[in-house]
Every structure is written in C-alpha cells, then in structure tokens.
Design a protein around this motif. Structure first.
Motif, short mmCIF file in Angstrom:
data_model
loop_
_atom_site.label_atom_id
_atom_site.label_comp_id
_atom_site.label_asym_id
_atom_site.label_seq_id
_atom_site.Cartn_x
_atom_site.Cartn_y
_atom_site.Cartn_z
N UNK A 1 0.85 -1.19 0.00
CA UNK A 1 0.00 0.00 0.00
C UNK A 1 0.88 1.24 0.00
N UNK A 2 0.63 2.12 -0.91
CA UNK A 2 1.46 3.31 -1.05
C UNK A 2 0.63 4.56 -0.80
N UNK A 3 1.09 5.37 0.12
CA UNK A 3 0.41 6.63 0.38
C UNK A 3 0.91 7.67 -0.61
N UNK A 4 -0.01 8.28 -1.33
CA UNK A 4 0.35 9.32 -2.30
C UNK A 4 0.45 10.66 -1.59
N UNK A 5 -0.58 10.99 -0.81
CA UNK A 5 -0.56 12.24 -0.05
C UNK A 5 -1.61 12.18 1.05
N UNK A 6 -1.40 13.00 2.05
CA UNK A 6 -2.38 13.18 3.13
C UNK A 6 -2.69 14.66 3.23
N UNK A 7 -3.95 15.01 3.08
CA UNK A 7 -4.40 16.39 3.15
C UNK A 7 -5.30 16.54 4.36
N UNK A 8 -4.99 17.47 5.24
CA UNK A 8 -5.83 17.64 6.42
C UNK A 8 -5.72 19.07 6.94
N UNK A 9 -6.78 19.50 7.62
CA UNK A 9 -6.74 20.76 8.36
C UNK A 9 -7.92 20.80 9.32
N UNK A 10 -7.80 21.56 10.40
CA UNK A 10 -8.91 21.67 11.35
C UNK A 10 -10.00 22.59 10.82
N UNK A 11 -11.12 22.57 11.50
CA UNK A 11 -12.22 23.48 11.13
C UNK A 11 -11.77 24.91 11.32
N UNK A 12 -12.39 25.82 10.59
CA UNK A 12 -12.05 27.23 10.71
C UNK A 12 -12.33 27.70 12.14
N UNK A 13 -11.38 28.43 12.70
CA UNK A 13 -11.51 28.89 14.07
C UNK A 13 -10.89 27.96 15.09
N UNK A 14 -10.38 26.81 14.64
CA UNK A 14 -9.73 25.86 15.54
C UNK A 14 -8.24 25.77 15.22
N UNK A 15 -7.47 25.34 16.19
CA UNK A 15 -6.04 25.14 16.01
C UNK A 15 -5.76 23.70 15.59
N UNK A 16 -4.53 23.43 15.19
CA UNK A 16 -4.15 22.07 14.84
C UNK A 16 -4.34 21.13 16.03
N UNK A 17 -4.14 21.64 17.25
CA UNK A 17 -4.31 20.82 18.46
C UNK A 17 -5.76 20.46 18.71
N UNK A 18 -6.68 21.19 18.08
CA UNK A 18 -8.11 20.92 18.23
C UNK A 18 -8.69 20.09 17.10
N UNK A 19 -7.85 19.71 16.15
CA UNK A 19 -8.26 18.82 15.04
C UNK A 19 -8.66 17.47 15.62
N UNK A 20 -9.85 16.98 15.24
CA UNK A 20 -10.40 15.77 15.88
C UNK A 20 -10.54 14.58 14.93
N UNK A 21 -9.98 14.68 13.73
CA UNK A 21 -9.87 13.51 12.86
C UNK A 21 -8.58 12.77 13.19
N UNK A 22 -8.43 11.57 12.63
CA UNK A 22 -7.18 10.81 12.79
C UNK A 22 -7.07 9.83 11.63
N UNK A 23 -5.84 9.45 11.31
CA UNK A 23 -5.63 8.44 10.28
C UNK A 23 -4.41 7.61 10.63
N UNK A 24 -4.36 6.41 10.06
CA UNK A 24 -3.22 5.54 10.26
C UNK A 24 -3.05 4.66 9.03
#
Length: 244
Positions: A1-24
C-alpha cells in the motif's frame, strides 16, 4: 500500500491541536476516523480507533468488533481520566462519564481484493482509469446528515449498536483510493455529480489549507475538520509506511 498524499486541516476557528480527525496506515491496511465534535476527548478516541484497527483490521463478525471497542473504550477512559483529564476544562470533566464517539473507515488489501468496513460517514472512493468506479458507504452528496452512525467508547450502554457496513471488490493495478472524512467526502461526491473530476481538482499539500478556505468561503465545503488520505495500490507492494 502506497500513500500518495495526506491532506488535512482543522475546522475554521480551531487550532491544529483541536483537530479531531485521525488516520493511520500500516501493512496493507489504512484507517480514517472522525471524532464527533459534540463529544468529549473525541481527538483521543479517533486516534485510538485508527491505531487499533490498522494494527488488527475490523473482524468479519460484529461481536468480536464490539468486544474490542469496549476494551479500547476502557483504555480511552483511563487515558483521558488521568493526566489529560486533569488538565481539561470543566465542560470536559462533566461530560467524561458520557464517553466519546467517532465514525470510522478501515480498508485493507488481500492480494488483488479490497475489503472495507465502515461505521458512519467517512467515505472511500475508488478511481480507475481516471473514472469514478465506487463510492462507499455513501454514494450521493445528499445522503450526508447531522447524525451519522458513531462508534461509542462504551457500546454496552446501547441496546442497538450502530450498523457496521462492509464492502469488497477486486482491485486492479494503479487503482487510486481516497479515504475522506465527511466534509470533503460530500464535496467529492457533489463535484462528481456535477460531471467534474474532483480528484483532479485537489491541490498539493502545501496549498491545501488555502484551497479548503476558498471552498468554505463559497459554501461548497462545510466548516469541519477535513482529512483526505490518497492511496495507490501498485502491482507490487512497497514497504509499509506509518502516518498520523
């Protein structure tokens, strides 16, 4: 399995520390979770789910799945009730007994076969020969709502557990897979319904946040945490990669 790219960002008004998605991403398996915004310590619950089911994928029967979720929920409770809970807000402390919730998608490859399992509205899209091949578990942009199925930290509290939906299909070399949390999954399907090729509209990682903001501004993308994991299944497997 090859990862091409991972795109992510938190909701507007939130910081990266408040991002509540996850991937593995592991050896022939990938998982994406979306922590429920209204739940307490949803970020931690989403992270535990993706790590657990990337290490040992979703079983074919529901009973073993919920047994593992219950054990994982006890671990979540121990973790957030300890050092993390001690530094949390009064709101989090009050809601802690209610537990947390998240949606989850897990995909795995077995030779030329793709298997997926889902609870909620994290979606898988398969692109073959630059054409839209499959969507799972939701197939229309109008199917998204405000109350998706969610995996709770304590499933024993529920007489009726959320539905686990499964999907299998044959893979072909160079198939492209997109694992998307609900906001960008809905946009992806909407653009497909408009006869566009959404996979061709995605920016490079460095430009993703500006791209997301532009679509939030024109109301084509709802304001929520956004995660898109793009994978490719080459004819020969490279070494495993970890992410998150």
């Amino acid at each position: 399995m090859e990862r091409v790219q991972t795109l992510w960002c938190p909701k507007e008004g939130s910081t990266d520390e408040q991002y509540e998605d996850a991937y593995s991403l592991g050896d022939g398996v990938a998982s994406v979770a979306d922590g429920a915004s209204a739940a307490v310590y949803a970020r931690q619950w989403a992270r535990l789910l993706v790590d657990e089911f990337c290490k040992d994928p979703v079983p074919d029967r529901d009973d073993p799945l919920w047994s593992r979720v219950s054990a994982l929920g006890k671990r979540w409770s121990d973790e957030v009730g300890g050092s993390e809970g001690a530094s949390g807000s009064w709101w989090a402390e009050e809601k802690l007994p209610e537990g947390s919730q998240a949606s989850l998608l897990v995909v795995r490859r077995e030779e030329n076969k793709l298997h997926a399992a889902s609870v909620g509205d994290v979606c898988l899209f398969v692109i073959r020969d630059n054409k839209f091949k499959w969507a799972f578990p939701l197939k229309k942009s109008a199917a998204f709502g405000n109350h998706p199925a969610l995996i709770p930290t304590d499933p024993t509290k529920f007489k009726k557990k959320p539905s686990v939906v499964r999907f299998s299909a044959n893979l072909e070399p160079e198939d492209r897979l997109f694992l998307c949390t609900d906001a960008i999954a809905q946009w992806f399907l909407m653009r497909h319904e408009q006869k566009a090729r959404p996979w061709d509209e995605l920016p490079v990682e460095e430009e993703f946040r500006a791209w997301v903001q532009a679509r939030r501004d024109d109301n084509s993308l709802k304001n929520d945490d956004v995660t898109l994991l793009e994978l490719r299944f080459p004819s020969s497997e490279p070494e495993a990669d970890d992410g998150g």
